[in-house]
Enzyme design. Structure first.
Site, mmCIF file in Angstrom:
data_model
loop_
_atom_site.group_PDB
_atom_site.id
_atom_site.type_symbol
_atom_site.label_atom_id
_atom_site.label_comp_id
_atom_site.label_asym_id
_atom_site.label_seq_id
_atom_site.Cartn_x
_atom_site.Cartn_y
_atom_site.Cartn_z
ATOM 1 N N SER A 191 0.816 -1.206 0.000
ATOM 2 C CA SER A 191 0.000 0.000 0.000
ATOM 3 C C SER A 191 0.843 1.245 0.000
ATOM 4 O O SER A 191 1.825 1.360 0.725
ATOM 5 C CB SER A 191 -0.896 -0.037 1.233
ATOM 6 N N LYS A 192 0.412 2.194 -0.828
ATOM 7 C CA LYS A 192 1.091 3.483 -0.913
ATOM 8 C C LYS A 192 1.007 4.193 0.444
ATOM 9 O O LYS A 192 1.946 4.821 0.909
ATOM 10 C CB LYS A 192 0.357 4.297 -1.979
ATOM 11 N N ARG A 193 -0.163 4.035 1.085
ATOM 12 C CA ARG A 193 -0.365 4.730 2.364
ATOM 13 C C ARG A 193 0.557 4.198 3.458
ATOM 14 O O ARG A 193 0.893 4.884 4.390
ATOM 15 C CB ARG A 193 -1.830 4.596 2.806
#
Length: 479
Positions: A249-251
């Site tokens: 995940s980018k987050r």
């Protein structure tokens, strides 16, 4: 259907994440395999999440990785603008048309009213309250400046079905889909509306994206059908997992292409590895150039199951690319990393690089692989013990003076001459050559494992430094 046209439509919310790059890569491979066009579109309608400079990161990453688009904001094309924020008037026009066709409606409800609309699970769900306003009421409210959004009108009954080329037939009950917002109160579209309008107007034939959109696709199809447009072909891709439980995940700050390049991975190896996350070729070949990937790519090879990102595997692949590089290419990539080592400038650069070329998997390993050359400090003399090679502390004490004497007499201090000389000494002394070479290497490095064998290292150190280190080790043994 004519020419195949695929698109990659990232949001500029930071760096280009591995999952996003894989979507781009598959879109690129599918278009190229089928003689089509690959389009880049920037989906920047979510202004709250926009990160300054990230559009440039997208351009740079795609160029650098070789996943290059035929049309896009910075290269042009016949279907622009390719940036959604520059297409606002287009969305407004089509939203009004959709309202006329009954596929959408104006909603004037306040955020406070909407907050009260909770279903049994406590989720906010819009109740179609504004669907039944008369034309006159709507005109009056707009004239009076009452803020509004435009919502999609989802049927209350029925099922939205479609065929996906990876996951097969998909059906979603309309009762499970909310009347989502298509145009926000600031006049900007949501992704859910803009992607449909853009895909149609840009002639996209095959929509390639992640499985998170499997359940949203029926609401997009309602819009295609309302406008009387042909639906695109859908190809949804399995998620990439960090481990069995967590998606990459980018987050969560999971790595980007840029991060891996900075770490010293070979660029082609990154793309090669990403291609194998969720797809496997008919042949079991793993190492493939971009042109090999185009040739081998097929939708049949795409898996329905999630794939786990295995950095160790990618590192191995990078090492394979390094081994096959010609020396000049290797040097141009390796030099910036060698310069970070404390031994840079102290020894011959080419000799140092030749020493590590087949011994590193990523370029950032170069400094640590060479650090042992810096200097020789006190070490545990039990390192001389190697039962397999029949080497011992007493043998080291006995033969190191003879090794020193032999090397002192040499005028040719190259790896091959050194090796020949020490092999002949081992025969003269009646001991295994492996034992003699082990003792020599420990004496000049003080390390159990090193990039390079005794004679390769001695050549780099040079005659004077090699003899000084042997003398240092003899002193240590005789303490």
């Amino acid at each position: 259907m004519g020419t195949v046209r695929t698109r990659f439509a990232p949001s500029p919310t930071g760096y280009l994440h591995i999952g996003g790059l894989r979507t781009a890569l598959y879109g690129y491979l599918f278009a190229k395999k089928n003689g089509g066009k690959f389009v880049l579109r920037i989906e920047d309608t979510d202004t709250a999440r926009y990160v300054e400079g990230s559009v440039q990161i997208i351009y740079d990453t795609m160029r650098d990785s070789g996943v290059m688009y035929d049309e896009g904001p910075d290269v042009g094309g016949n279907y622009g603008p390719y940036i959604q924020s520059e297409r606002k008037d287009i969305y407004t026009e089509y939203a009004k048309k959709l309202v006329e066709k009954g596929g959408a409606y104006y909603c004037f409800c306040t955020p406070e009213r909407i907050a009260t609309l909770k279903d049994e699970e406590g989720n906010v769900r819009y109740d179609k309250h504004c669907l039944h306003l008369s034309k006159e009421e709507i005109e009056e409210k707009i004239k009076s400046g009452v803020p509004y959004v435009i919502r999609q009108n989802i049927p209350e009954k029925g099922v939205g079905s479609y065929h996906d080329l990876v996951y097969g037939d998909i059906s979603v009950d309309y009762k499970d889909i909310e009347d989502g917002i298509l145009i926000k109160s600031d006049g900007m579209p949501t992704y859910n509306f803009a992607n449909v309008i853009d895909d149609h107007l840009m002639g996209i034939t095959h929509v390639i994206r992640g499985t998170e959109y499997l359940s949203s696709t029926p609401k997009y199809n309602l819009m295609y059908d309302a406008f009387g447009w042909e639906r695109p072909v859908y190809i949804h891709l399995p998620p990439i997992m960090k481990d069995a439980q967590h998606k990459l995940s980018k987050r969560n700050g999971d790595a980007s292409y840029e991060d891996f390049v900075k770490k010293g991975y070979v660029k082609e190896a990154i793309i090669n590895y990403i291609a194998l996350l969720g797809w496997s070729p008919k042949s079991n070949v793993e190492k493939m150039s971009l042109s090999d990937l185009i040739e081998n790519f097929s939708l049949e090879g795409i898996s329905k199951s999630p794939s786990i990102f295995d950095e160790t595997k990618m590192k191995w692949l990078s090492g394979e690319y390094i081994k096959e590089m010609d020396y000049d290419t290797f040097k141009s990539h390796a030099l910036p990393f060698l310069k970070q080592s404390e031994v840079f400038g102290k020894f011959d650069t080419d000799k140092l690089l030749n020493l590590v070329k087949t011994r590193v998997q990523i370029f950032s390993e170069i400094p640590e692989k060479l650090d042992y050359l810096k200097s020789l400090s006190e070490y545990d003399v039990n390192l001389f013990v190697n039962e397999k090679q029949k080497a011992s502390v007493s043998l080291a004490k006995e033969i190191l003076p003879k090794i020193s004497e032999k090397l002192s007499a040499l005028s040719d201090f190259t790896n091959s001459a050194l090796f020949e000389s020490l092999v002949s000494l081992s025969a003269d002394l009646g001991i295994k050559k492996q034992a003699l070479l082990w003792i020599t290497r420990i004496a000049i490095t003080g390390k159990e494992s090193t990039a390079g064998g005794a004679t390769e290292i001695a050549e780099i150190l040079g005659k004077e430094e090699t003899l000084e280190r042997i003398a240092f080790s003899l002193n240590l043994l005789n303490k």
